[in-house]
Design a protein around this motif. Sequence first.
Motif, PDB file in Angstrom:
ATOM      1  N   ILE A 299       0.834  -1.207   0.000  1.00  0.00           N
ATOM      2  CA  ILE A 299       0.000   0.000   0.000  1.00  0.00           C
ATOM      3  C   ILE A 299       0.868   1.257   0.000  1.00  0.00           C
ATOM      4  CG2 ILE A 299      -1.756   1.306   1.249  1.00  0.00           C
ATOM      5  CD1 ILE A 299      -2.739  -1.365   2.393  1.00  0.00           C
ATOM      6  N   ALA A 300       0.593   2.136  -0.965  1.00  0.00           N
ATOM      7  CA  ALA A 300       1.294   3.419  -1.015  1.00  0.00           C
ATOM      8  C   ALA A 300       0.535   4.487  -0.235  1.00  0.00           C
ATOM      9  CB  ALA A 300       1.471   3.863  -2.466  1.00  0.00           C
ATOM     10  N   ASP A 301      -0.756   4.604  -0.492  1.00  0.00           N
ATOM     11  CA  ASP A 301      -1.570   5.591   0.213  1.00  0.00           C
ATOM     12  C   ASP A 301      -3.034   5.201   0.120  1.00  0.00           C
ATOM     13  OD1 ASP A 301      -2.886   7.087  -2.146  1.00  0.00           O
ATOM     14  OD2 ASP A 301      -0.752   7.224  -2.635  1.00  0.00           O
ATOM     15  N   VAL A 302      -3.846   5.825   0.975  1.00  0.00           N
ATOM     16  CA  VAL A 302      -5.279   5.523   1.056  1.00  0.00           C
ATOM     17  C   VAL A 302      -6.040   6.838   1.157  1.00  0.00           C
ATOM     18  CG1 VAL A 302      -7.106   4.363   2.357  1.00  0.00           C
ATOM     19  CG2 VAL A 302      -4.812   3.350   2.267  1.00  0.00           C
ATOM     20  N   CYS A 314     -13.295  12.144  14.112  1.00  0.00           N
ATOM     21  CA  CYS A 314     -12.142  11.251  13.970  1.00  0.00           C
ATOM     22  C   CYS A 314     -11.136  11.687  12.910  1.00  0.00           C
ATOM     23  CB  CYS A 314     -12.606   9.833  13.643  1.00  0.00           C
ATOM     24  SG  CYS A 314     -13.790   9.161  14.816  1.00  0.00           S
ATOM     25  N   GLY A 315     -11.279  12.877  12.372  1.00  0.00           N
ATOM     26  CA  GLY A 315     -10.393  13.270  11.280  1.00  0.00           C
ATOM     27  C   GLY A 315      -9.287  14.228  11.626  1.00  0.00           C
ATOM     28  N   SER A 316      -9.254  14.697  12.863  1.00  0.00           N
ATOM     29  CA  SER A 316      -8.286  15.751  13.188  1.00  0.00           C
ATOM     30  C   SER A 316      -6.916  15.224  13.588  1.00  0.00           C
ATOM     31  CB  SER A 316      -8.834  16.631  14.319  1.00  0.00           C
ATOM     32  OG  SER A 316      -9.055  15.867  15.488  1.00  0.00           O
ATOM     33  N   THR A 317      -6.842  13.971  14.049  1.00  0.00           N
ATOM     34  CA  THR A 317      -5.582  13.419  14.546  1.00  0.00           C
ATOM     35  C   THR A 317      -5.084  12.328  13.611  1.00  0.00           C
ATOM     36  OG1 THR A 317      -6.238  13.855  16.824  1.00  0.00           O
ATOM     37  CG2 THR A 317      -4.426  12.306  16.488  1.00  0.00           C
ATOM     38  N   VAL A 318      -3.843  12.476  13.155  1.00  0.00           N
ATOM     39  CA  VAL A 318      -3.234  11.459  12.308  1.00  0.00           C
ATOM     40  C   VAL A 318      -2.299  10.575  13.119  1.00  0.00           C
ATOM     41  CG1 VAL A 318      -1.714  11.048  10.330  1.00  0.00           C
ATOM     42  CG2 VAL A 318      -3.443  12.866  10.239  1.00  0.00           C
ATOM     43  N   LEU A 319      -1.479  11.195  13.951  1.00  0.00           N
ATOM     44  CA  LEU A 319      -0.544  10.454  14.796  1.00  0.00           C
ATOM     45  C   LEU A 319      -0.907  10.691  16.265  1.00  0.00           C
ATOM     46  CD1 LEU A 319       2.878  11.091  13.014  1.00  0.00           C
ATOM     47  CD2 LEU A 319       1.322   9.146  12.756  1.00  0.00           C
ATOM     48  N   PRO A 320      -1.796   9.892  16.820  1.00  0.00           N
ATOM     49  CA  PRO A 320      -2.207  10.073  18.214  1.00  0.00           C
ATOM     50  C   PRO A 320      -1.080   9.717  19.166  1.00  0.00           C
ATOM     51  CG  PRO A 320      -3.092   8.045  17.337  1.00  0.00           C
ATOM     52  CD  PRO A 320      -2.455   8.744  16.188  1.00  0.00           C
ATOM     53  N   ASP A 321      -1.141  10.280  20.359  1.00  0.00           N
ATOM     54  CA  ASP A 321      -0.093   9.989  21.341  1.00  0.00           C
ATOM     55  C   ASP A 321      -0.589   9.090  22.472  1.00  0.00           C
ATOM     56  OD1 ASP A 321      -1.723  11.780  22.620  1.00  0.00           O
ATOM     57  OD2 ASP A 321      -0.219  13.360  22.798  1.00  0.00           O
ATOM     58  N   THR A 322      -1.840   8.645  22.384  1.00  0.00           N
ATOM     59  CA  THR A 322      -2.376   7.707  23.380  1.00  0.00           C
ATOM     60  C   THR A 322      -3.191   6.641  22.668  1.00  0.00           C
ATOM     61  OG1 THR A 322      -4.457   8.900  23.722  1.00  0.00           O
ATOM     62  CG2 THR A 322      -2.565   9.551  25.102  1.00  0.00           C
ATOM     63  N   ALA A 323      -3.401   5.504  23.350  1.00  0.00           N
ATOM     64  CA  ALA A 323      -4.243   4.446  22.802  1.00  0.00           C
ATOM     65  C   ALA A 323      -5.677   4.928  22.635  1.00  0.00           C
ATOM     66  CB  ALA A 323      -4.197   3.220  23.717  1.00  0.00           C
ATOM     67  N   GLU A 324      -6.161   5.719  23.599  1.00  0.00           N
ATOM     68  CA  GLU A 324      -7.527   6.236  23.511  1.00  0.00           C
ATOM     69  C   GLU A 324      -7.666   7.163  22.306  1.00  0.00           C
ATOM     70  OE1 GLU A 324      -6.729   5.064  27.728  1.00  0.00           O
ATOM     71  OE2 GLU A 324      -5.667   6.321  26.278  1.00  0.00           O
ATOM     72  N   ILE A 330      -9.183   8.303  12.127  1.00  0.00           N
ATOM     73  CA  ILE A 330      -9.447   7.534  10.909  1.00  0.00           C
ATOM     74  C   ILE A 330      -8.140   7.031  10.324  1.00  0.00           C
ATOM     75  CG2 ILE A 330     -10.247   7.686   8.524  1.00  0.00           C
ATOM     76  CD1 ILE A 330     -12.372   9.681   9.468  1.00  0.00           C
ATOM     77  N   ALA A 331      -7.159   7.920  10.232  1.00  0.00           N
ATOM     78  CA  ALA A 331      -5.893   7.549   9.596  1.00  0.00           C
ATOM     79  C   ALA A 331      -5.184   6.438  10.359  1.00  0.00           C
ATOM     80  CB  ALA A 331      -4.989   8.780   9.488  1.00  0.00           C
ATOM     81  N   LEU A 363       0.350   8.574   7.915  1.00  0.00           N
ATOM     82  CA  LEU A 363       0.691   9.872   7.319  1.00  0.00           C
ATOM     83  C   LEU A 363       0.281   9.949   5.849  1.00  0.00           C
ATOM     84  CD1 LEU A 363       4.175  10.439   8.967  1.00  0.00           C
ATOM     85  CD2 LEU A 363       2.097  11.768   9.389  1.00  0.00           C
ATOM     86  N   ASN A 364      -0.008   8.795   5.257  1.00  0.00           N
ATOM     87  CA  ASN A 364      -0.416   8.750   3.849  1.00  0.00           C
ATOM     88  C   ASN A 364      -1.873   8.337   3.685  1.00  0.00           C
ATOM     89  OD1 ASN A 364       2.046   9.393   2.252  1.00  0.00           O
ATOM     90  ND2 ASN A 364       2.884   7.654   3.388  1.00  0.00           N
ATOM     91  N   ILE A 365      -2.667   8.542   4.728  1.00  0.00           N
ATOM     92  CA  ILE A 365      -4.108   8.306   4.664  1.00  0.00           C
ATOM     93  C   ILE A 365      -4.822   9.633   4.851  1.00  0.00           C
ATOM     94  CG2 ILE A 365      -6.085   7.176   5.742  1.00  0.00           C
ATOM     95  CD1 ILE A 365      -4.285   4.843   6.445  1.00  0.00           C
TER      96      ILE A 365
END
Length: 458
Positions: A299-302, A314-324, A330-331, A363-365
Amino acid sequence: MRQTQDTILEQFAAFFCQMKFEDLPQPVVQKTKMLTLDLLGVTIAGLKMEFPRITKDYLTSLKGIEEATLFGHEGKVPAIHAALANGISAHALDMDDGYRYGGVHAGVAVIPAALAYAESKQLSGKELILAIAMGYEIINRIAKAMNPSHLNRGFHTTGTLGVLGAAAACGVLAGLNKEQMTSALGISALQGAGLLEILHDGSMVKPLHPGKAAMAGILSVEMAKRGAKGPVTALEGPKGLFNAMADEVKLDGLFDNLGVEFYIMDQYIKLHAACRHIHASIDGLLSIMTDNELQFSDIADVSVTTYPVATSFCGSTVLPDTAEGAKFSIAYSTAMAAFYGDVSEDRYAPSIVDHPEIQALALNIRATTNDRWTASYPRERGATILVNSKVGQSFSVDVPLAKGEPENPASDADFIAKFKQNSTQYSDAITTKVLDVTLALDQHSVEDLTKALSKLAP
């Protein structure tokens, strides 16, 4: 002077007071048992999360009458404490059931309250089933009337309206009369709370909303039993819940087919441990990978195209810093599904949140919206998923409704498989007993179920 026509709460109260277990159609009884099993499973699994552990440590340190089972604890605690703790544990994974037309999770407030209260009163499984079904009824009908306006104002419907379902269920179990039931519902409405700011910060404590709703349901019923009078116009009054918490409330049809059409039948279950608004994306990506024999490394990107509520939640965070936080990305959740082939409850751990390969794909979703999915929400909670491979191939699929919705239902076997997956940390003998009693709950006492559940303590 009081108006002569019954208020909304009085009409619900009259209905709850006249309903009997025998009035429930068999499909409603069966769905209630399966949803109870589902919530027991996610509660068991939720005990592994940090916030339920914090809650349990605090509540079990308090003194009080031994009335009800707190999951993961050997002794009994006051019923309101069991409802609070179990409600928090049940929502910790974000894997509890919901109703898409109301944007609400009824079971996570209703079932912990009803189970704790029924145990404290030594009631039957039939009484518990009736109470749970009634709790779902008021939450889902009112949530449907208030949303999407209520959600758009920033309120978490599970917390704000969960109190009504918890109070209704416990009021049925307590055998309240119409006046008492109306007061209990009015008292509960005063306590409804839940702000969606936790989606942007502090997501660990999001389960506090249904936990407090469950606890408030029991408290409201006990106050009403003792003569406390709640506001009968707590919903539609000039300073009531509707005017305070929504810009638009659609009351036409609120009582349509009440007692004939049971809203619990429209409940979905989650087969992924993420926010429901991500499930169509996960289902679509996994189907593309399966149908086209794609591996994660291919997979290159989605691109995910969906409806605005999904990207808002669910669209504002790409790399969350917690499990929650990962549960509301979404990404990241979609990338996690691609990496593991599933999004089960044990995927959301700090080590996985920091996984470099998952982060790289996340980062590519990209998640956007379009008119099609916007117009069809909430009839459809859909997404279009486009996957581009590293060799230049493109694959796309539309998913109108994720698996688990009434129109795309989970089978009883799916419910049971999910329960077993969520309880793998315990022996087969213990989990089989819980499973057997729950599936035949109408033939058992609540004590039979809670005795089985007490074996789940460490």
